[in-house]
Design a protein around this motif. Structure first.
Motif, PDB file in Angstrom:
ATOM      1  N   GLN A   1       3.178  -2.771   3.624  1.00 21.98           N
ATOM      2  CA  GLN A   1       2.149  -3.300   4.509  1.00 21.98           C
ATOM      3  C   GLN A   1       0.909  -2.417   4.481  1.00 21.98           C
ATOM      4  O   GLN A   1       0.529  -1.807   5.469  1.00 21.98           O
ATOM      5  CB  GLN A   1       2.689  -3.438   5.926  1.00 21.98           C
ATOM      6  CG  GLN A   1       3.824  -4.419   6.035  1.00 21.98           C
ATOM      7  CD  GLN A   1       4.397  -4.477   7.445  1.00 21.98           C
ATOM      8  OE1 GLN A   1       4.060  -3.663   8.291  1.00 21.98           O
ATOM      9  NE2 GLN A   1       5.303  -5.413   7.669  1.00 21.98           N
TER      10      GLN A   1
ATOM     11  N   TYR B   1      -5.869 -17.213   3.196  1.00 25.16           N
ATOM     12  CA  TYR B   1      -5.871 -16.984   4.643  1.00 25.16           C
ATOM     13  C   TYR B   1      -6.566 -15.670   4.953  1.00 25.16           C
ATOM     14  O   TYR B   1      -5.998 -14.772   5.574  1.00 25.16           O
ATOM     15  CB  TYR B   1      -4.448 -16.972   5.183  1.00 25.16           C
ATOM     16  CG  TYR B   1      -3.724 -18.291   5.067  1.00 25.16           C
ATOM     17  CD1 TYR B   1      -2.363 -18.336   4.780  1.00 25.16           C
ATOM     18  CD2 TYR B   1      -4.392 -19.496   5.252  1.00 25.16           C
ATOM     19  CE1 TYR B   1      -1.697 -19.537   4.687  1.00 25.16           C
ATOM     20  CE2 TYR B   1      -3.740 -20.707   5.153  1.00 25.16           C
ATOM     21  CZ  TYR B   1      -2.386 -20.726   4.879  1.00 25.16           C
ATOM     22  OH  TYR B   1      -1.727 -21.917   4.776  1.00 25.16           O
TER      23      TYR B   1
ATOM     24  N   TYR C   1      -3.448 -12.838   5.737  1.00 27.31           N
ATOM     25  CA  TYR C   1      -2.036 -13.142   5.884  1.00 27.31           C
ATOM     26  C   TYR C   1      -1.319 -12.588   4.666  1.00 27.31           C
ATOM     27  O   TYR C   1      -1.850 -12.617   3.545  1.00 27.31           O
ATOM     28  CB  TYR C   1      -1.863 -14.648   5.961  1.00 27.31           C
ATOM     29  CG  TYR C   1      -0.436 -15.115   6.062  1.00 27.31           C
ATOM     30  CD1 TYR C   1       0.216 -15.632   4.950  1.00 27.31           C
ATOM     31  CD2 TYR C   1       0.246 -15.069   7.272  1.00 27.31           C
ATOM     32  CE1 TYR C   1       1.522 -16.087   5.037  1.00 27.31           C
ATOM     33  CE2 TYR C   1       1.542 -15.523   7.371  1.00 27.31           C
ATOM     34  CZ  TYR C   1       2.180 -16.032   6.257  1.00 27.31           C
ATOM     35  OH  TYR C   1       3.466 -16.475   6.346  1.00 27.31           O
TER      36      TYR C   1
ATOM     37  N   ASN D   1       7.818 -11.160   3.542  1.00 28.83           N
ATOM     38  CA  ASN D   1       9.088 -10.990   4.245  1.00 28.83           C
ATOM     39  C   ASN D   1       8.920 -11.371   5.699  1.00 28.83           C
ATOM     40  O   ASN D   1       8.958 -10.535   6.580  1.00 28.83           O
ATOM     41  CB  ASN D   1       9.559  -9.535   4.126  1.00 28.83           C
ATOM     42  CG  ASN D   1       9.931  -9.189   2.705  1.00 28.83           C
ATOM     43  OD1 ASN D   1      10.625  -9.942   2.034  1.00 28.83           O
ATOM     44  ND2 ASN D   1       9.450  -8.052   2.235  1.00 28.83           N
ATOM     45  N   GLY D   2       8.702 -12.639   5.946  1.00 28.23           N
ATOM     46  CA  GLY D   2       8.385 -13.066   7.301  1.00 28.23           C
ATOM     47  C   GLY D   2       6.896 -12.931   7.494  1.00 28.23           C
ATOM     48  O   GLY D   2       6.262 -12.089   6.870  1.00 28.23           O
ATOM     49  N   PRO D   3       6.328 -13.747   8.318  1.00 33.49           N
ATOM     50  CA  PRO D   3       4.869 -13.705   8.474  1.00 33.49           C
ATOM     51  C   PRO D   3       4.397 -12.351   8.950  1.00 33.49           C
ATOM     52  O   PRO D   3       4.956 -11.803   9.900  1.00 33.49           O
ATOM     53  CB  PRO D   3       4.609 -14.771   9.543  1.00 33.49           C
ATOM     54  CG  PRO D   3       5.797 -15.647   9.524  1.00 33.49           C
ATOM     55  CD  PRO D   3       6.953 -14.767   9.170  1.00 33.49           C
ATOM     56  N   TYR D   4       3.393 -11.794   8.300  1.00 39.80           N
ATOM     57  CA  TYR D   4       2.714 -10.636   8.830  1.00 39.80           C
ATOM     58  C   TYR D   4       1.295 -10.618   8.278  1.00 39.80           C
ATOM     59  O   TYR D   4       0.963 -11.386   7.381  1.00 39.80           O
ATOM     60  CB  TYR D   4       3.461  -9.329   8.559  1.00 39.80           C
ATOM     61  CG  TYR D   4       3.430  -8.821   7.134  1.00 39.80           C
ATOM     62  CD1 TYR D   4       4.440  -9.157   6.247  1.00 39.80           C
ATOM     63  CD2 TYR D   4       2.416  -7.978   6.693  1.00 39.80           C
ATOM     64  CE1 TYR D   4       4.432  -8.668   4.952  1.00 39.80           C
ATOM     65  CE2 TYR D   4       2.392  -7.491   5.400  1.00 39.80           C
ATOM     66  CZ  TYR D   4       3.408  -7.837   4.536  1.00 39.80           C
ATOM     67  OH  TYR D   4       3.396  -7.359   3.253  1.00 39.80           O
ATOM     68  N   TRP D   5       0.483  -9.791   8.869  1.00 41.35           N
ATOM     69  CA  TRP D   5      -0.929  -9.745   8.559  1.00 41.35           C
ATOM     70  C   TRP D   5      -1.359  -8.301   8.317  1.00 41.35           C
ATOM     71  O   TRP D   5      -0.792  -7.374   8.902  1.00 41.35           O
ATOM     72  CB  TRP D   5      -1.758 -10.303   9.725  1.00 41.35           C
ATOM     73  CG  TRP D   5      -1.624 -11.778   9.903  1.00 41.35           C
ATOM     74  CD1 TRP D   5      -2.502 -12.741   9.510  1.00 41.35           C
ATOM     75  CD2 TRP D   5      -0.543 -12.480  10.551  1.00 41.35           C
ATOM     76  NE1 TRP D   5      -2.038 -13.991   9.852  1.00 41.35           N
ATOM     77  CE2 TRP D   5      -0.839 -13.859  10.486  1.00 41.35           C
ATOM     78  CE3 TRP D   5       0.659 -12.089  11.159  1.00 41.35           C
ATOM     79  CZ2 TRP D   5       0.008 -14.841  11.015  1.00 41.35           C
ATOM     80  CZ3 TRP D   5       1.504 -13.050  11.680  1.00 41.35           C
ATOM     81  CH2 TRP D   5       1.178 -14.401  11.613  1.00 41.35           C
TER      82      TRP D   5
END
Lengths: 118, 112
Positions: free
Chosen positions: B1, B34, B93, B97-101
Motif C-alpha cells: 500500500q 478511479y 482506488y 486484496n479487498g477495496p482500498y485506496w
C-alpha cells in the motif's frame, strides 16, 4: 448539503483506546458506503477503513488492521472507528468521508484530532 | 500500500495554468480509472474536485481538469485565481486484496 461531523478525538496514552464517531445528516445514510481517513502532522492523507452500506463488508489499511474496527448504525446515521492499542504514530486528524461516485470521497467532515502521547 | 508521489509544491501567477502530477503504479493508477483529486483550503475539510480521472462534481469550475497516462495522473488548474491557493491531493482506488485506496502526499499550490 451533506453534513458529516466527527467527534471523540482526545489525548490518549500509548496502548490506550479511543472511539471516534461521525454523525451524518442531509442524505440517505443507509444508501452509502462510509470511510475513515487520517492526516498525521506534516504528512499526506491516509485511507484507513471502509464499511459497506449494510455493514456486510469492511476493509482496513495494513497500518491499522487488527487494531482499529469500523462499524455503523444506520438508525442513528453514524459511523464509528474503535481504535485500540494506539501508538504515537496514530496521532493525526481523523476524517470520516462518504464514498461517492467512482470510488471517490465526495463529502468529508471537518475532522477530529487524536493525540497519542504519554 | 505505497502512497502516490506528488511534487511538494507548485506555483503560478494569476491567470496562468499549473499542472500537478501524481505518480503511482500498475496496481493503482495504472490499473483503474478511479483517480480523484481533492482541494484543501486553509482551515477547511478536503473537497472533491475531480473524480474518475477527469469528471467534475457539481459546482466545481471547469478550470480544474484531470487526465491520466499510464501510471501517472495529472491535475491542471487553468486561469489561476488567488482563492485556488491551498493543498491538493490525488487518490486512487487500488483494490487488489479487498477495496482500498492510496493517496498522494499532497502538493501546496501557491498563487504568486
Amino acid at each position: 448539503q451533506v453534513q458529516l461531523v466527527e467527534s471523540g478525538g482526545n489525548l490518549v496514552k500509548p496502548g490506550g483506546s479511543l472511539r471516534l464517531s461521525c454523525a451524518a445528516s442531509r442524505f440517505t445514510f443507509s444508501d452509502y458506503y462510509m470511510t475513515w481517513i487520517r492526516q498525521a502532522p506534516g504528512k499526506g492523507l491516509e485511507w484507513l477503513s471502509y464499511i459497506s452500506s449494510d455493514s456486510d463488508y469492511t476493509n482496513y489499511a495494513d497500518s491499522v488492521k487488527g487494531r482499529f474496527t469500523i462499524s455503523r448504525d444506520n438508525i442513528e446515521k453514524s459511523v464509528f472507528l474503535q481504535m485500540d492499542s494506539l501508538r504515537a504514530e496514530d496521532t493525526a486528524v481523523y476524517y470520516c468521508a462518504r464514498l461517492g461516485p467512482a470510488n471517490s470521497f465526495d463529502f468529508w467532515g471537518p475532522g477530529t484530532i487524536v493525540t497519542v502521547s504519554s | 500500500q505505497s502512497a502516490l508521489t506528488q511534487p511538494p509544491s507548485a506555483s503560478g501567477s494569476p491567470g496562468q495554468s499549473v499542472t500537478i502530477s501524481c505518480t503511482g503504479s500498475s496496481s493503482d493508477i495504472g490499473a483503474y480509472d478511479y483517480v480523484s483529486w481533492y482541494q484543501r483550503l486553509p482551515g477547511k475539510a478536503p473537497k472533491l474536485i475531480i473524480y474518475e480521472v477527469y469528471k467534475w462534481p457539481s459546482g466545481v469550475p471547469a478550470r480544474f481538469s484531470g487526465s491520466k497516462s499510464g501510471n501517472t495522473a495529472s491535475l491542471t488548474v487553468s486561469g489561476l485565481q488567488a482563492e485556488d491557493e491551498g493543498d491538493y491531493y490525488c487518490a486512487s482506488y487500488a483494490g487488489n486484496n479487498g477495496p482500498y485506496w492510496v493517496f498522494g502526499g499532497g502538493t501546496k499550490l501557491t498563487v504568486l
